[in-house]
Design a protein around this motif. Sequence first.
Motif: not given
Length: 357
Positions: A66-75, A88-94, A102-106
Amino acid sequence: MSTLNLKALPGVCFLTAMTLVTAMGDQIVLKDGDRVTGSIVKKDGQTVTILSKNFGAVTLKWDDIQTVKTDQPLNVVLAGDQTVKANIQTQDGRVAVEAPGGPRVVEPGGIVALRNDAEQRAYERFRHPGLLDLWTVNGSLSLAGTKGNAKTLVITTPLNFARVSSTSRTTAYFNSIRSSATINGVNAQTANAIRGGWGYSRNLTSRLFLNGFNDYEYDKFQSLDLRVVLGGGAGFHAWKGKNGTLDLVGGGAWNREKFDPAPKAAFTRNSAEAYWGDDLAYKLSARTSLVQSFRMFNNLSTTGQYRMNFDVGATTALTKWLTWNVSVSDRYLSNPVPGRLANDLLYTTGLGFTFAR
């Protein structure tokens, strides 16, 4: 009025710090409400592996998250084979990718792969290996014999080398058998054959590849002093699954055979050949693997004549390096030297070793 116990302050600070440390880590919440905290190791296809603090390595399905949030950067590998180092972090299903540029949302499907630093190094090594990297060696030395009314001794030495990367495959093999028997004081050889060679293939696409090979063979009891085969062609990755692969190959080859059928005079045959066949690798269980190779060589210089090579082997891991091996190597020649059989079969079994680098 109560007073603060200064002696207890260090303990309170320690417990608070431990609570904060425990709360840190990558967070995954599944669609059924379960929560997993730990360190994400990788996402490969639809499978996510996270090293949980309480349960060790846990495997999850990406579609179940459902959601994922990382504490340290991943490749993070995005569509188009673009890799960025980011949280990475889940926001509103994305999924928000917080990259330095620069951040991006996928969309969730836009995350092709995730790798921690150790997995990324292993991946890069697999894509661009050094000359001595990624080699796997399997082999054995088998002895068998009797002593008494009859004395016999059989020695076999199968060896196989393989180096597989994401773009190429290099193999080499050596197999020999030598046996003798002494009965009523008379000693004679009963088998003496050596087979060896190498092969190389390189992917053109995910399905198509080019290949080349060079084989050598000696067989005393076929009166074969030396066979040298040089060939090449193309192949097709017909099947690739969780437990194995199947490749189909075909092409052309040049075959030079020197025979010495004493007391007759030695002679040499040269011929162009067209070949076709298959290579199969299959994991029968967690410990046992099977490999099989078949080649049909049709003589183009003298039509109607042909050769067939068939090899199959199974390896069972007993320990990390000790194995039990069984192998069969069959060679059929439609036009052998007069007085010789068309078929020669070499089979071995015994303990062996495996080494990977």
